[in-house]
Design an enzyme around this catalytic site. Sequence first.
Site, PDB file in Angstrom:
ATOM      1  N   HIS A  87       1.321  -1.721  11.255  1.00 59.44           N
ATOM      2  CA  HIS A  87       0.618  -2.968  11.581  1.00 59.44           C
ATOM      3  C   HIS A  87       1.566  -4.169  11.632  1.00 59.44           C
ATOM      4  O   HIS A  87       1.219  -5.199  12.188  1.00 59.44           O
ATOM      5  CB  HIS A  87      -0.602  -3.197  10.679  1.00 59.44           C
ATOM      6  CG  HIS A  87      -0.335  -3.770   9.326  1.00 59.44           C
ATOM      7  ND1 HIS A  87      -0.266  -3.002   8.179  1.00 59.44           N
ATOM      8  CD2 HIS A  87      -0.138  -5.047   8.912  1.00 59.44           C
ATOM      9  CE1 HIS A  87      -0.036  -3.782   7.142  1.00 59.44           C
ATOM     10  NE2 HIS A  87       0.044  -5.022   7.543  1.00 59.44           N
ATOM     11  N   ASP A 223       0.672   4.193   7.719  1.00 59.01           N
ATOM     12  CA  ASP A 223       0.944   2.868   8.290  1.00 59.01           C
ATOM     13  C   ASP A 223       2.450   2.554   8.291  1.00 59.01           C
ATOM     14  O   ASP A 223       2.922   1.728   7.513  1.00 59.01           O
ATOM     15  CB  ASP A 223       0.170   1.824   7.469  1.00 59.01           C
ATOM     16  CG  ASP A 223       0.096   0.476   8.175  1.00 59.01           C
ATOM     17  OD1 ASP A 223       0.867   0.250   9.117  1.00 59.01           O
ATOM     18  OD2 ASP A 223      -0.724  -0.362   7.751  1.00 59.01           O
ATOM     19  N   SER A 649       3.464  -6.510   3.125  1.00 56.34           N
ATOM     20  CA  SER A 649       3.330  -5.365   4.015  1.00 56.34           C
ATOM     21  C   SER A 649       4.705  -4.931   4.460  1.00 56.34           C
ATOM     22  O   SER A 649       5.525  -5.758   4.867  1.00 56.34           O
ATOM     23  CB  SER A 649       2.506  -5.742   5.242  1.00 56.34           C
ATOM     24  OG  SER A 649       1.163  -5.571   4.954  1.00 56.34           O
TER      25      SER A 649
HETATM   26  N1  ARG Z   1      -5.346  -5.237   5.015  1.00 50.61           N
HETATM   27  C1  ARG Z   1      -3.983  -5.111   5.424  1.00 50.61           C
HETATM   28  C2  ARG Z   1      -3.360  -6.491   5.513  1.00 50.61           C
HETATM   29  O1  ARG Z   1      -3.858  -7.428   5.032  1.00 50.61           O
HETATM   30  C3  ARG Z   1      -3.844  -4.344   6.690  1.00 50.61           C
HETATM   31  C4  ARG Z   1      -4.333  -5.035   7.926  1.00 50.61           C
HETATM   32  C5  ARG Z   1      -4.114  -4.267   9.197  1.00 50.61           C
HETATM   33  N2  ARG Z   1      -5.119  -3.253   9.409  1.00 50.61           N
HETATM   34  C6  ARG Z   1      -6.378  -3.473   9.918  1.00 50.61           C
HETATM   35  N3  ARG Z   1      -7.204  -2.475   9.997  1.00 50.61           N
HETATM   36  N4  ARG Z   1      -6.782  -4.642  10.304  1.00 50.61           N
HETATM   37  O2  ARG Z   1      -2.695  -6.977   6.339  1.00 50.61           O
HETATM   38  N1  GLU Z   2      -1.711  -5.868   4.696  1.00 48.41           N
HETATM   39  C1  GLU Z   2      -1.069  -6.969   4.033  1.00 48.41           C
HETATM   40  C2  GLU Z   2       0.063  -7.557   4.852  1.00 48.41           C
HETATM   41  O1  GLU Z   2       0.026  -7.518   6.051  1.00 48.41           O
HETATM   42  C3  GLU Z   2      -0.632  -6.525   2.695  1.00 48.41           C
HETATM   43  C4  GLU Z   2      -1.836  -6.316   1.917  1.00 48.41           C
HETATM   44  C5  GLU Z   2      -2.067  -7.443   0.956  1.00 48.41           C
HETATM   45  O2  GLU Z   2      -2.547  -8.507   1.340  1.00 48.41           O
HETATM   46  O3  GLU Z   2      -1.737  -7.146  -0.189  1.00 48.41           O
HETATM   47  O4  GLU Z   2       0.978  -8.168   4.348  1.00 48.41           O
END
Ligand code: ARG
Ligand code: GLU
Length: 720
Positions: A87, A223, A649
């Site tokens: 991502h 991921d 991330s």
């Molecule tokens: N929750 C994770 C973050 O904050 C992954 C986001 C990407 N994935 C998604 N399904 N939107 O960035």
């Molecule tokens: N998915 C998050 C990012 O893009 C990390 C997850 C979080 O917020 O801890 O940095």
Amino acid sequence: MKHLKKLLFGFILLSFSSVAIAGEGMWLPLLLKALNENEMKTMGMKMSVEDVYSVNKSSLKDAIVHFGGFCTSEIISPDGLLLTNHHCGYGQIQSHSSVENNLLKNGFWAKTKSDELENPGLTATFIDRIDDVSKQVLAGINNKMTDKERQSAIDLNLEVVKKTYNLKDYQELVIRPFYNGNQYFAFTTTIYRDVRLVGTPPESIGKFGSDTDNWVWPRHTGDFSLFRIYAGPDNLPADYSEANVPYKPKHFLPISLDGVEEDDFTLIFGFPGRTNQYLPGVAVEQTMNVLNPAKIKIRDTALKIIDKYMRADESVRIQYASKFARVANYWKKWIGENQGLKSTDALGRKRKFEAEFTQNNKTKTGRTLLSDFTSYYKNIEEVALTRDYYSEIAIRNIELLNMQRYIRRLVSTYEENGETGYDQYKGRLAGFFDNFYKNYRADIDQEVFTALVKLYVEDVKPEYVPEGFNALSGVDSYKNLSKLIYQNTAFTNKESVEALMALPAAEAVAKIKMDPAYKLGVQWENLYNEKVARPYSSKKMRIDSLQRIYMQSIIETFPKQKFYPDANSTMRVTYGQVKGYQPRDAVSYTPVTYLDGVIEKYVPDDYEFDVNDKLLELYNNKDYGQYADTNGKVPVCFIGSNHTTGGNSGSPAIDAHGNLIGLNFDRVWEGTMSDINYDPSICRNIMVDARYILFIVDKYAGATHLIDEMKLVHPKRKKK
Ligand code: ARG
Ligand code: GLU
């Protein structure tokens, strides 16, 4: 030697301090020795902190790279191979994709280095050293200064500090405030500009579970994606060139094949974005009860409409998938955050802390601080709420208004820089129009507009409602307004925008200025700037300055405790252990998931839970190579008690010896309130198991040449 004194002082502090809650904190790498080493060792770390961070010899920090300024990545081979999340590389992967050659759908693996794909604009930033420059930056600052005076004195000092650095021409210096402006640290950085895409699994692996599983444990997402840093022949940063060569790192992370067990030590190294651990209770209360619910409600409304269309039409699903994911990501996070703040009684905790603070702080400022906060937060609430409404509705979720802002910039460019400026900017917009309209459906956007404008008019005070909305009430009137705008604007389709762009500048500008979407945009934004943004920023400035004083008072009031600075996108270390958790009564989660769980979730042809044939085949044949756990299963993800946030991330999860064991990519839903109130019982970060990454690269993709580049180790075996 000033430094040594400070470190010694730190040791003394530490020996008095109560044992910190394991897992909490995002620590500055250069202060680990003073603040954290003992605890890290107690928790299982076998390295010394000089192995983690040193400016005199190569250390783990030399393998940690800020990826594009928004994610973290790490070097995993002597040839500059870079690991980050799928991502995080999404934009690049998407940009190399087309219908005929869909890298998102099919994945991509460069067979040789010459197949690796260039990514204009993508950067990889190393931290060469970190220095405490608080003394110099705060020289001559005193409490009698107004905020303005303080800031200009600091700005002058910053210039002086910068001059003391003899930077090489490829280095940059970044000085950032910490502890709400009570301390300053300088980061000397080297930024590489040639970063190429090496490999990515298909979305069905890299984004498995998509939005349904986002922020969720148990998780089964692979991921990750692979890039490579290229340098000039001197190993220094260079613009993209075929003559560039793979970067030779000072350090790269060996990868452990031994995996993890509950309670194993884990260290996360990266660039966490933003946290607010030291807010007063009133602020948390406002976030919980006023701001989060509003943002959740707005996004909920928009998402329901988009979802309806996506479900009905496959082509809409593709068009809106990425937008939907973006909006849904924080929508879901805020819901989890609010729930977690309640379930961990964040407010009760804050009040208890504040009572202790008041009891122990005998200064005059200390006595008034908290009541000042109460009145300041009360005072900002109305504009803060309206600001969130505006940004969620007019900026984030109504696409037409977003387009309108770009076109408006074209108009202002014309007015400021004449036709030359206009033509230049117009040229830049062409590509943007292509992208925008490829994934745009005016009917969906119109429905979102109708629903969100209704929310706005109903929920904010009339003085913040633009004139054009004044007469609105009843569902029909919103529908009629949106119809009027969407039918008469030129901005809802590419052809009419292109027709506008084909006109001579003066004529186009005159036409644009008559456009109903343009007129609404101007009117709404002007009102917003005058009545919301301006008062908000002066109120916020007062709060920020009080928060600075509060932070300092907290540190002074509790001299035996250690406090970590809030995240601010600078390099941090967080450490914890592999740990399951109990989210609810009678529910208990173990910390590792397996490929079996991918198969359990498998829904053929589903856009979130499909599994492709190759992976099914490997599973059916148990063709796992050297990547299975001792139980014969291939691990996919694991969780730990590391304190992470957005920006982490792509951060490496590192074992007690300095080897890579996983790749951070998310947090569990019940613990997303860790940005405000970390709780060791339910805050967990989610990582892809390094063995799953290797399994996909090796067995799934057959990219054995990449495996050969890496250094795979057995730290646990060696120990026995
Ligand atoms: N929750 C994770 C973050 O904050 C992954 C986001 C990407 N994935 C998604 N399904 N939107 O960035
Ligand atoms: N998915 C998050 C990012 O893009 C990390 C997850 C979080 O917020 O801890 O940095």
